[in-house]
Design an enzyme around this catalytic site. Structure first.
Site, PDB file in Angstrom:
ATOM      1  N   ARG A 110       2.099   8.992   1.400  1.00  0.00           N
ATOM      2  CA  ARG A 110       1.299   8.005   2.141  1.00  0.00           C
ATOM      3  C   ARG A 110       0.337   8.792   3.015  1.00  0.00           C
ATOM      4  O   ARG A 110       0.762   9.560   3.871  1.00  0.00           O
ATOM      5  CB  ARG A 110       2.197   7.104   2.989  1.00  0.00           C
ATOM      6  CG  ARG A 110       1.406   6.317   4.024  1.00  0.00           C
ATOM      7  CD  ARG A 110       2.201   5.231   4.688  1.00  0.00           C
ATOM      8  NE  ARG A 110       2.427   4.128   3.764  1.00  0.00           N
ATOM      9  CZ  ARG A 110       2.842   2.913   4.146  1.00  0.00           C
ATOM     10  NH1 ARG A 110       3.061   2.668   5.418  1.00  0.00           N
ATOM     11  NH2 ARG A 110       3.035   1.964   3.259  1.00  0.00           N
ATOM     12  N   HIS A 137      -2.914   0.513  -2.524  1.00  0.00           N
ATOM     13  CA  HIS A 137      -1.476   0.396  -2.230  1.00  0.00           C
ATOM     14  C   HIS A 137      -0.782  -0.166  -3.486  1.00  0.00           C
ATOM     15  O   HIS A 137      -0.301  -1.293  -3.492  1.00  0.00           O
ATOM     16  CB  HIS A 137      -1.281  -0.517  -1.011  1.00  0.00           C
ATOM     17  CG  HIS A 137       0.070  -0.394  -0.366  1.00  0.00           C
ATOM     18  ND1 HIS A 137       1.049   0.461  -0.815  1.00  0.00           N
ATOM     19  CD2 HIS A 137       0.611  -1.032   0.718  1.00  0.00           C
ATOM     20  CE1 HIS A 137       2.124   0.349  -0.055  1.00  0.00           C
ATOM     21  NE2 HIS A 137       1.878  -0.545   0.880  1.00  0.00           N
ATOM     22  N   GLN A 140       2.932  -1.683  -3.434  1.00  0.00           N
ATOM     23  CA  GLN A 140       3.016  -3.011  -2.846  1.00  0.00           C
ATOM     24  C   GLN A 140       2.666  -4.071  -3.894  1.00  0.00           C
ATOM     25  O   GLN A 140       3.337  -5.101  -4.001  1.00  0.00           O
ATOM     26  CB  GLN A 140       2.060  -3.114  -1.648  1.00  0.00           C
ATOM     27  CG  GLN A 140       2.034  -4.480  -0.993  1.00  0.00           C
ATOM     28  CD  GLN A 140       3.338  -4.823  -0.297  1.00  0.00           C
ATOM     29  OE1 GLN A 140       3.845  -4.043   0.495  1.00  0.00           O
ATOM     30  NE2 GLN A 140       3.897  -5.978  -0.593  1.00  0.00           N
ATOM     31  N   ASP A 230      -3.523  -9.820   5.076  1.00  0.00           N
ATOM     32  CA  ASP A 230      -3.145  -8.493   5.571  1.00  0.00           C
ATOM     33  C   ASP A 230      -3.757  -8.343   6.966  1.00  0.00           C
ATOM     34  O   ASP A 230      -4.624  -9.138   7.356  1.00  0.00           O
ATOM     35  CB  ASP A 230      -3.667  -7.408   4.610  1.00  0.00           C
ATOM     36  CG  ASP A 230      -3.212  -5.998   4.988  1.00  0.00           C
ATOM     37  OD1 ASP A 230      -2.255  -5.872   5.790  1.00  0.00           O
ATOM     38  OD2 ASP A 230      -3.806  -5.020   4.494  1.00  0.00           O
ATOM     39  N   CYS A 270       1.741  -8.300   2.905  1.00  0.00           N
ATOM     40  CA  CYS A 270       2.442  -7.030   2.654  1.00  0.00           C
ATOM     41  C   CYS A 270       3.317  -6.634   3.844  1.00  0.00           C
ATOM     42  O   CYS A 270       4.253  -5.864   3.677  1.00  0.00           O
ATOM     43  CB  CYS A 270       1.437  -5.934   2.336  1.00  0.00           C
ATOM     44  SG  CYS A 270       0.154  -5.750   3.584  1.00  0.00           S
ATOM     45  N   ARG A 298      10.001  -4.683  -2.879  1.00  0.00           N
ATOM     46  CA  ARG A 298       9.534  -3.286  -2.841  1.00  0.00           C
ATOM     47  C   ARG A 298      10.630  -2.375  -3.378  1.00  0.00           C
ATOM     48  O   ARG A 298      10.380  -1.427  -4.118  1.00  0.00           O
ATOM     49  CB  ARG A 298       9.183  -2.875  -1.398  1.00  0.00           C
ATOM     50  CG  ARG A 298       7.983  -3.584  -0.786  1.00  0.00           C
ATOM     51  CD  ARG A 298       6.679  -3.193  -1.455  1.00  0.00           C
ATOM     52  NE  ARG A 298       6.435  -1.764  -1.430  1.00  0.00           N
ATOM     53  CZ  ARG A 298       5.912  -1.076  -0.412  1.00  0.00           C
ATOM     54  NH1 ARG A 298       5.536  -1.720   0.675  1.00  0.00           N
ATOM     55  NH2 ARG A 298       5.722   0.237  -0.478  1.00  0.00           N
TER      56      ARG A 298
HETATM   57  N1  NVA Z   1      -3.880  -2.512   5.181  1.00  0.00           N
HETATM   58  C1  NVA Z   1      -2.658  -2.107   5.850  1.00  0.00           C
HETATM   59  C2  NVA Z   1      -1.489  -2.220   4.929  1.00  0.00           C
HETATM   60  C3  NVA Z   1      -0.164  -1.848   5.545  1.00  0.00           C
HETATM   61  C4  NVA Z   1       0.976  -1.922   4.565  1.00  0.00           C
HETATM   62  C5  NVA Z   1      -2.816  -0.685   6.364  1.00  0.00           C
HETATM   63  O1  NVA Z   1      -3.356   0.152   5.614  1.00  0.00           O
HETATM   64  O2  NVA Z   1      -2.442  -0.409   7.490  1.00  0.00           O
HETATM   65  N1   CP Z   2       3.930  -3.090   3.287  1.00  0.00           N
HETATM   66  C1   CP Z   2       4.176  -1.819   3.641  1.00  0.00           C
HETATM   67  O1   CP Z   2       3.775  -0.874   2.955  1.00  0.00           O
HETATM   68  O2   CP Z   2       4.912  -1.667   4.777  1.00  0.00           O
HETATM   69  P1   CP Z   2       5.191  -0.306   5.564  1.00  0.00           P
HETATM   70  O3   CP Z   2       3.885   0.115   6.180  1.00  0.00           O
HETATM   71  O4   CP Z   2       6.226  -0.674   6.581  1.00  0.00           O
HETATM   72  O5   CP Z   2       5.690   0.726   4.594  1.00  0.00           O
END
Ligand code: NVA
Ligand code: CP
Length: 311
Positions: A110, A137, A140, A230, A270, A298
């Site tokens: 990540r 992502h 997800q 989101d 998400c 997930r």
């Molecule tokens: N768009 C959000 C998704 C989190 C799972 C982010 O990148 O923070």
């Molecule tokens: N939806 C998701 O990826 O959650 P986290 O940021 O908690 O991993």
């Protein structure tokens, strides 16, 4: 070649790299794995395998579902915070990839830039899984598709409306929906629309279905089967929170907007969510919300992914 042979050793950088049939295979495997888990039937095809999980951003779901998932499959997960490994002190991604390939059987990462995940994958001899970048992502969306399939019975012919920022989620949902035969509509303010090249890419996968990007949230939601939201400010954009609250004020999923969807439409997110911003509490905590089923999936979807790529 069987799907098993086709997927073994592959990376998952974005769903764009997977065919419709390959995604359907992973979703079917996810359903089987979930069923086994619910019945308490042990399933450990990854005994002795190790997944390294590099995190340059925070996570609840991704970290816990991958770590628990690999353990349930008979393997082990290693949490690698970029603050604690030499990557955070400037060791090249390519060196990190080569070193980790000597120890591990898979890497989940990540991070911010998609090109960093690509560089890791180019230099690693083991599968690399994108656990979220600024652009995509995919894990997800695998869980999202599994959830839609569970609730609606199938994917084809449905319409998914995403309301909010044209971000990583919007991009991956466009690609996943177009590939799997859903109409997809993204409603975002003019300055926050999805990247044009990603919209174009998603459109190239649509086979008689629609990929629509609009500023009009009502148009997007009209007759939708799935409404998705989101956060307005993603990880790394915290300092833009105030200006984004202004820009996105019209893009809140609330009862009034929801009324334009099909009567049996479901709400997805998400997570993490900000109640009172991108979604009101009555919607996310209401009877049509499936966000916790989605979050649980997930685990199942990623177990299927790890089995497909790593066994
Ligand atoms: N768009 C959000 C998704 C989190 C799972 C982010 O990148 O923070
Ligand atoms: N939806 C998701 O990826 O959650 P986290 O940021 O908690 O991993």
């Amino acid at each position: 070649m069987s799907f098993k042979e086709q997927l073994k050793g592959r990376d998952l950088l974005t769903l764009a790299d997977y065919s419709k049939a390959e995604i359907a295979y992973i979703l079917e495997l996810a359903a089987q794995i979930k069923d086994k888990q619910k019945k308490g039937i042990p399933y450990q095809p990854l005994q002795g395998k190790t997944l390294g999980m590099i995190f340059e951003k925070s996570s609840t779901r991704t970290r816990v579902s991958f770590e628990t998932g690999i353990y349930q499959l008979g393997g082990m997960g290693l949490f690698l915070s970029s603050n604690d490994i030499q990557l955070g002190r400037g060791e090249p991604i390519s060196d990190t990839a080569k070193v980790l390939s000597g120890y591990l059987d898979g890497i989940m990462i990540r991070t911010f830039a998609q090109k960093d995940v690509e560089e890791l994958a180019e230099n690693a001899s083991i599968p690399v899984i994108n656990g979220l970048t600024d652009d995509f992502h995919p894990c997800q969306v695998l869980a999202d598709l599994q959830t839609i399939q569970e609730v609606k019975g199938s994917l084809e012919g449905l319409k998914l409306a995403y309301i909010g920022d044209g971000n990583n989620m919007a991009h991956s949902l466009m690609i996943g929906s177009a590939k799997m035969g859903l109409d997809v509509a993204i409603a975002a303010p003019k300055d926050y629309q999805p990247k044009a090249e990603i919209t174009e890419l998603a459109s190239s996968f649509a086979n008689g279905t629609e990929v629509l990007v609009t500023e009009d949230a009502v148009e997007a939601v009209k007759d939708a089967d799935v409404i998705y939201a989101d956060v307005w400010a993603s990880m790394g954009q915290e300092e833009e929170q105030k200006e984004r609250e202004k820009a996105f004020a019209y893009y809140q999923v609330n009862g009034e907007l929801f009324a334009h969807a099909k009567p049996d439409a479901i709400f997805m997110h998400c997570l993490p969510a900000h109640r009172g911003e991108e979604v009101t509490a009555d919607i996310i905590d209401g009877p049509q919300s499936v966000v916790f089923q989605e979050a649980e999936n997930r685990l199942h979807a990623q177990k299927a992914l790890m089995v497909a790529l790593m066994s």
